[in-house]
Scaffold this motif. Structure first.
Motif, PDB file in Angstrom:
ATOM      1  N   UNK A  68      34.980  42.309  26.398  1.00 48.17           N
ATOM      2  CA  UNK A  68      35.245  40.986  26.976  1.00 48.17           C
ATOM      3  C   UNK A  68      36.485  40.370  26.338  1.00 48.17           C
ATOM      4  N   UNK A  69      36.638  40.552  25.032  1.00 51.04           N
ATOM      5  CA  UNK A  69      37.815  40.009  24.353  1.00 51.04           C
ATOM      6  C   UNK A  69      39.098  40.644  24.890  1.00 51.04           C
ATOM      7  N   UNK A  70      39.061  41.938  25.129  1.00 51.88           N
ATOM      8  CA  UNK A  70      40.232  42.626  25.685  1.00 51.88           C
ATOM      9  C   UNK A  70      40.538  42.127  27.095  1.00 51.88           C
ATOM     10  N   UNK A  71      39.502  41.873  27.880  1.00 56.76           N
ATOM     11  CA  UNK A  71      39.698  41.353  29.231  1.00 56.76           C
ATOM     12  C   UNK A  71      40.335  39.969  29.185  1.00 56.76           C
ATOM     13  N   UNK A  72      39.833  39.106  28.298  1.00 59.10           N
ATOM     14  CA  UNK A  72      40.388  37.752  28.177  1.00 59.10           C
ATOM     15  C   UNK A  72      41.840  37.802  27.699  1.00 59.10           C
ATOM     16  N   UNK A  73      42.130  38.733  26.808  1.00 67.37           N
ATOM     17  CA  UNK A  73      43.508  38.883  26.326  1.00 67.37           C
ATOM     18  C   UNK A  73      44.439  39.280  27.464  1.00 67.37           C
ATOM     19  N   UNK A  74      43.994  40.215  28.284  1.00 70.52           N
ATOM     20  CA  UNK A  74      44.855  40.649  29.390  1.00 70.52           C
ATOM     21  C   UNK A  74      45.029  39.542  30.419  1.00 70.52           C
ATOM     22  N   UNK A  75      43.964  38.800  30.689  1.00 73.79           N
ATOM     23  CA  UNK A  75      44.073  37.687  31.637  1.00 73.79           C
ATOM     24  C   UNK A  75      45.109  36.677  31.165  1.00 73.79           C
ATOM     25  N   UNK A  76      45.110  36.394  29.878  1.00 77.27           N
ATOM     26  CA  UNK A  76      46.051  35.393  29.358  1.00 77.27           C
ATOM     27  C   UNK A  76      47.479  35.923  29.339  1.00 77.27           C
TER      28      UNK A  76
END
Length: 245
Positions: free
Chosen positions: A1-9
């Motif tokens: 989830x952290x990696x997904x949020x990083x990519x979204x940002x």
């Protein structure tokens, strides 16, 4: 989830308009296709709406293309975080797959609803084939993207080579034509490619009277499982070599 949020940002959060651009690209492409071919042809191969016909081919192909391209650079994109023991290479692959799948499916739904609501196109949607085709397109993107993630990590030139080799893919995936409208000699060649099967399957959910007999789910699954298995096994063996480059 952290990696997904990083990519979204990083991908959308720093761009004016954010996710609007992710939706603007397929909409713009569909409008261009519809206008160009409407000038050349009297009617689309299926139905009475050029926009809906090209959407029925372009959207599932975009699911595959987006996921494949994203997964292909999963390790290099997340290289700094993969130096932490708690983060593994499979986390990077899965994060990019899940995020781009959710994004692509959302865009697909918005575009289809927009086409049906704001144009004269009409369709009796059958969601079973559409969902199955979307899942197959996503898994195909995951399989080919995983194998390319390995090859691109070990051989930096492979990304450019793959881009050149697959440039005609949009044309042979059945986005702008139907399989039955091609000469038999070309049909016999395209049948072995998975994209034409996915496009045909998705269109059976848009056009209930369209009943192609060439679709082979086992063929598509073979295209998914072989590169996915090779990619996962070899990435497990060589991911550290890729990180150390």
């Amino acid at each position: 989830v952290a990696l997904m949020l990083r990519e979204m940002s990083t991908r959308y959060g720093r761009t004016p308009g954010g996710y609007v651009w992710a939706m603007a690209e397929p909409v713009g492409a569909l409008i261009v296709l519809s206008v160009v071919f409407a000038l050349m042809l009297r009617s689309p191969p299926l139905g009475n709406s050029f926009l809906l016909f090209y959407a029925s081919g372009y959207l599932p192909f975009t699911v595959y293309a987006t996921i494949a391209a994203s997964v292909q650079v999963a390790i290099t994109f997340s290289r700094p975080l993969l130096m932490y023991p708690a983060v593994s290479w499979i986390d990077a692959v899965l994060a990019r797959f899940v995020l781009n799948l959710l994004t692509s499916v959302t865009i697909m739904a918005i575009v289809l609803i927009g086409v049906l609501e704001f144009t004269e196109a009409s369709a009796n949607l059958v969601f079973g084939p559409m969902i199955l085709a979307t899942i197959l397109a996503a898994l195909l993107g995951l399989g080919i993207g995983t194998l390319n993630c390995l090859l691109t990590g070990l051989f930096s030139a492979w990304g450019n080579i793959w881009g050149i080799l697959t440039r005609p893919l949009f044309l042979i995936a059945g986005v702008i034509f139907i399989y039955e409208g091609l000469p038999e000699s070309i049909q016999s060649l395209l049948w072995y490619l998975p994209w034409i099967h996915i496009t045909g399957l998705f269109r059976t959910g848009i056009y209930p009277t369209y009943a192609p007999d060439y679709i082979s789910i086992p063929l598509v699954m073979a295209w998914i499982m072989i590169p996915l298995a090779l990619g996962l096994v070899l990435l497990r063996r060589y991911h550290q070599d890729i990180l150390n480059r």
